[in-house]
Motif scaffolding. Structure first.
Motif: not given
Length: 388
Positions: A122-123, A126, A130, A146, A152, A170-172, A174-175, A180
């Motif tokens: 993951t990033m 995060a 996640h 990051i 990302i 991961f979220s995009s 991103s949270n 993105a």
């Protein structure tokens, strides 16, 4: 009589080792708790990325109607909502899965696909779940930081994959940062993923991302790939249904939906929640008004914070991520004394950062002024009279 428990016995010892070692999720304080603790009446609730516009009018009517049948279990298949989303997205209904918020689906995916010794990439920073849900299953979470610009790191994600990797998640947008992936970056990611893992692309802030002209059609890009994937979305954010907990996933293959359904609880989306989601989906004009508020206020708040000398990461979400010159928890405590709730970040390397929801003009003005006081900085910018 049974033998007495050993002296070292604790209730905690009954739990799995992975659960005992988990850090609690930072859900923040309720309005009521802030009022009791600080004696303030006016609250600017800017810690959970909720929509200040509120739900569409039709949602209230739909929920009222659904409440009349609250003695009955809800539709376990979410058939009405499934049909509405299937038509809207042009996706076969059997490729949709539903959860009690998208967090529920993240937990289910962890239970379905992860075991001891598995790895998740993951990033960092995060979204907390996640990390927490995979760790609860005994999986090792590998966080890829990051970039210096807050982007990302696609190459970093690909480089962190090993034969033990089961999920890349991961979220995009991103949270908590708000960055993105571009179309080219998504294509590079998909081309580099090995077939032995599942891509979980969390697009909870999808509607806000679409405010940018160059925001990619993530679903179309995933559809064009041969990688197994799950695309997560939610009604909690742009559709203002955080209190009803309705999330959904689009899967690359109905086999994935079948696996999810084997583990999820059969009635995980309540009857009022399903009705609320259908009504919200029907009122696209209300959604447009909500997005317009974010577009205007995000730009104004970001500009004012930057003018005050703060580092504000570029964001496509309904929030901003700020880097401070001191620990964020202390600043967050000072903001609470003014009735302002934000989310201070606690991941190593980012404890000087806070995330603030883009709220109403009045709430944003209260936050800005309270932050300047907490930082002993002069109030400047255009937010001081934003509520007028």
């Amino acid at each position: 009589m049974p033998d007495s428990p050993p002296a070292a016995y604790t209730i905690q010892s009954l739990a799995r080792a992975e659960v005992r070692s988990l850090a609690p999720y930072n859900a923040g304080l309720s309005n009521e708790a802030v009022r009791r603790r600080y004696g303030v009446e006016r609250i600017a609730r800017l810690g959970s990325n909720e929509n200040p516009i509120g739900p569409a009018p039709g949602v209230i009517e739909a929920v009222t109607q659904a409440a009349r049948e609250c003695a009955l279990y809800p539709d376990a298949e979410c058939q009405t909502l499934r049909a509405a989303l299937s038509e809207r997205l042009d996706i076969a209904p059997e490729r949709l899965v539903f959860g009690n918020g998208s967090e529920d689906l993240i937990a289910i995916l962890a239970r379905v696909f992860l075991d001891h010794g598995d790895e998740v990439v993951t990033m960092v920073p995060a979204f907390g779940l996640h990390t927490l849900y995979p760790q609860s299953m005994g999986a090792r979470v590998i966080g890829v930081p990051i970039t210096a610009a807050g982007a990302i790191d696609v190459d970093g994600l690909l480089g962190a994959i090993t034969p033990r990797t089961r999920l890349v998640m991961f979220s995009s947008p991103s949270n908590p940062v708000g960055s993105a992936l571009s179309r080219a970056e998504i294509e590079r990611l998909l081309a580099g993923l090995p077939p032995h893992l599942l891509l979980v692309f969390d697009e909870a802030y999808f509607e806000y991302g679409q405010l940018a002209d160059d925001y990619p059609d993530v679903l179309a890009l995933l559809e064009a790939s041969r990688q197994p994937w799950v695309l997560l979305r939610t009604f909690s954010k742009a559709y203002s249904l955080a209190g009803f907990r309705v999330g959904y996933g689009i899967v690359s293959d109905p086999v994935l939906a079948d696996l999810v359904d084997r583990v999820r609880t059969p009635f995980n989306v309540s009857r009022p929640a399903q009705a609320a989601a259908v009504a919200a989906l029907e009122d696209q004009e209300h959604l447009t008004r909500s997005l317009a508020n974010v577009a205007t206020e995000r730009a104004r708040l970001s500009a004012a914070l930057a003018a005050a000398g703060l580092r504000v990461y570029p964001s496509l979400g309904n929030f901003l991520f700020l880097a401070l010159e001191r620990e964020a928890d202390a600043v967050g405590e000072a903001l609470l004394s003014h009735g302002v709730i934000v989310k201070t970040w606690r991941e190593p390397g980012f404890t000087h950062c806070l995330r603030v929801t883009v709220g109403s003009p009045a709430d944003n003005a209260l936050f800005f002024e309270a932050l300047m006081q907490a930082l002993d900085a002069p109030v400047r910018g255009s937010l001081a009279d934003a509520s007028h």
